[in-house]
Write an enzyme that holds these catalytic residues in place. Structure first.
Site, PDB file in Angstrom:
ATOM      1  N   HIS A  43      44.973   2.878 -75.134  1.00  0.00           N
ATOM      2  CA  HIS A  43      44.551   3.725 -76.251  1.00  0.00           C
ATOM      3  C   HIS A  43      43.216   4.372 -75.880  1.00  0.00           C
ATOM      4  O   HIS A  43      42.301   3.683 -75.418  1.00  0.00           O
ATOM      5  CB  HIS A  43      44.402   2.879 -77.522  1.00  0.00           C
ATOM      6  CG  HIS A  43      44.055   3.702 -78.712  1.00  0.00           C
ATOM      7  ND1 HIS A  43      44.984   4.465 -79.388  1.00  0.00           N
ATOM      8  CD2 HIS A  43      42.873   3.909 -79.335  1.00  0.00           C
ATOM      9  CE1 HIS A  43      44.393   5.096 -80.377  1.00  0.00           C
ATOM     10  NE2 HIS A  43      43.107   4.785 -80.367  1.00  0.00           N
TER      11      HIS A  43
ATOM     12  N   ILE B   4      57.701   1.472 -80.874  1.00  0.00           N
ATOM     13  CA  ILE B   4      58.534   0.479 -80.177  1.00  0.00           C
ATOM     14  C   ILE B   4      59.131  -0.472 -81.220  1.00  0.00           C
ATOM     15  O   ILE B   4      58.426  -0.983 -82.093  1.00  0.00           O
ATOM     16  CB  ILE B   4      57.652  -0.291 -79.160  1.00  0.00           C
ATOM     17  CG1 ILE B   4      57.153   0.652 -78.062  1.00  0.00           C
ATOM     18  CG2 ILE B   4      58.395  -1.477 -78.577  1.00  0.00           C
ATOM     19  CD1 ILE B   4      58.223   1.218 -77.162  1.00  0.00           C
TER      20      ILE B   4
ATOM     21  N   GLY C 290      51.796  13.045 -68.899  1.00  0.00           N
ATOM     22  CA  GLY C 290      52.165  12.059 -67.884  1.00  0.00           C
ATOM     23  C   GLY C 290      51.111  11.860 -66.816  1.00  0.00           C
ATOM     24  O   GLY C 290      51.424  11.401 -65.718  1.00  0.00           O
TER      25      GLY C 290
ATOM     26  N   ASN D 122      48.715   9.648 -66.878  1.00  0.00           N
ATOM     27  CA  ASN D 122      48.618   8.197 -66.656  1.00  0.00           C
ATOM     28  C   ASN D 122      49.829   7.683 -65.897  1.00  0.00           C
ATOM     29  O   ASN D 122      49.697   6.832 -65.010  1.00  0.00           O
ATOM     30  CB  ASN D 122      48.484   7.457 -67.980  1.00  0.00           C
ATOM     31  CG  ASN D 122      47.072   7.511 -68.496  1.00  0.00           C
ATOM     32  OD1 ASN D 122      46.205   6.815 -67.986  1.00  0.00           O
ATOM     33  ND2 ASN D 122      46.831   8.358 -69.480  1.00  0.00           N
TER      34      ASN D 122
HETATM   35  C1  GRF Z   1      46.277   9.011 -72.884  1.00  0.00           C
HETATM   36  O1  GRF Z   1      44.948   9.335 -73.143  1.00  0.00           O
HETATM   37  C2  GRF Z   1      46.642   7.701 -73.536  1.00  0.00           C
HETATM   38  O2  GRF Z   1      45.566   6.843 -73.723  1.00  0.00           O
HETATM   39  C3  GRF Z   1      47.134   8.097 -74.874  1.00  0.00           C
HETATM   40  O3  GRF Z   1      47.772   9.324 -74.667  1.00  0.00           O
HETATM   41  C4  GRF Z   1      47.247   9.977 -73.530  1.00  0.00           C
HETATM   42  C5  GRF Z   1      48.381  10.335 -72.640  1.00  0.00           C
HETATM   43  O4  GRF Z   1      48.049  11.247 -71.668  1.00  0.00           O
HETATM   44  N1  GRF Z   1      47.904   7.044 -75.457  1.00  0.00           N
HETATM   45  P1  GRF Z   1      49.003  11.510 -70.442  1.00  0.00           P
HETATM   46  O5  GRF Z   1      50.365  11.912 -70.976  1.00  0.00           O
HETATM   47  O6  GRF Z   1      49.080  10.261 -69.632  1.00  0.00           O
HETATM   48  O7  GRF Z   1      48.390  12.623 -69.664  1.00  0.00           O
END
Ligand code: GRF
Length: 197
Positions: free
Chosen positions: A110, A94, A13, A15
């Protein structure tokens, strides 16, 4: 106008947290109205609780069919009041009902330069492992809308991140994530303000 975003995350989490912080700092004209996860034990859930953001746990296996899960997802995002669905490390596919309810408004980040190093099974460390195995000197981040297939849809924006000969999966993943925490909120800010990605 402030957009309402529901974030879907399955993992750490980071991001998700970056999006909440960007919104609260006024860098992203949005309110994060909820977190949806398919994993109750995801660290993203603890982060949401600390932020005081509502969490909905929807495990596909807890539903009788993919269709029922898809319907439950639509109900949850509508109940949380989403204008946009923002995927941030969400490891469940999804469904078509969600996509039909939010056409062009389901967005993903991604951790590579699509169309390379994407597709089914390419997530998390597997992406960085594949980039290193291919001997790439550059990787990056792709923010794209979601279509009916993994890592498909319209590419909204990309940014490059260098790969060094000394990199391990862990060092590369951390460099990409650090960049992603800035880039994803920036792209979303342009997108929900009506600008191009
Ligand atoms: C991120 O690098 C995103 O691009 C990918 O999964 C990762 C998630 O990381 N789809 P986090 O859970 O946000 O730390």
């Amino acid at each position: 106008m402030t957009a309402r975003l529901v974030v879907c995350a399955s993992g750490e989490g980071s991001n998700f947290a970056a999006l909440v912080e960007a919104a609260r700092a006024g860098r992203l004209p949005a309110t994060i109205t909820g977190l949806i996860t398919n994993r109750a034990q995801a660290l993203a859930v603890q982060k949401a609780e600390r932020f005081g953001i509502p969490v909905r746990v929807l495990r596909p296996k807890a539903f009788g069919s993919v269709e029922e899960w898809d319907r439950a997802m639509v109900a949850a995002v509508q109940e949380l009041g989403a204008d946009w669905i923002v995927l941030a490390g969400f490891l469940a596919l999804i469904g078509p009902r969600v996509l039909a309810a939010y056409p062009g408004r389901v967005v993903n980040s991604h951790p590579a330069l699509l169309p390379h190093f994407g597709g089914a099974g390419m997530y998390g460390d597997r992406v960085h492992q594949a980039v290193l195995a291919a001997g790439e000197t550059e990787t990056g981040i792709t923010v794209h809308t979601i279509d009916h297939e993994y890592d498909r849809g319209e590419i909204l924006a990309q940014t490059q991140v260098p790969v060094y000969a000394s990199d391990s999966v862990a060092t590369l993943a951390e460099r990409v994530k650090a960049r992603e925490r800035e880039f994803y909120p920036q792209v979303l800010a342009r997108l929900i303000s009506g600008g191009a990605g």
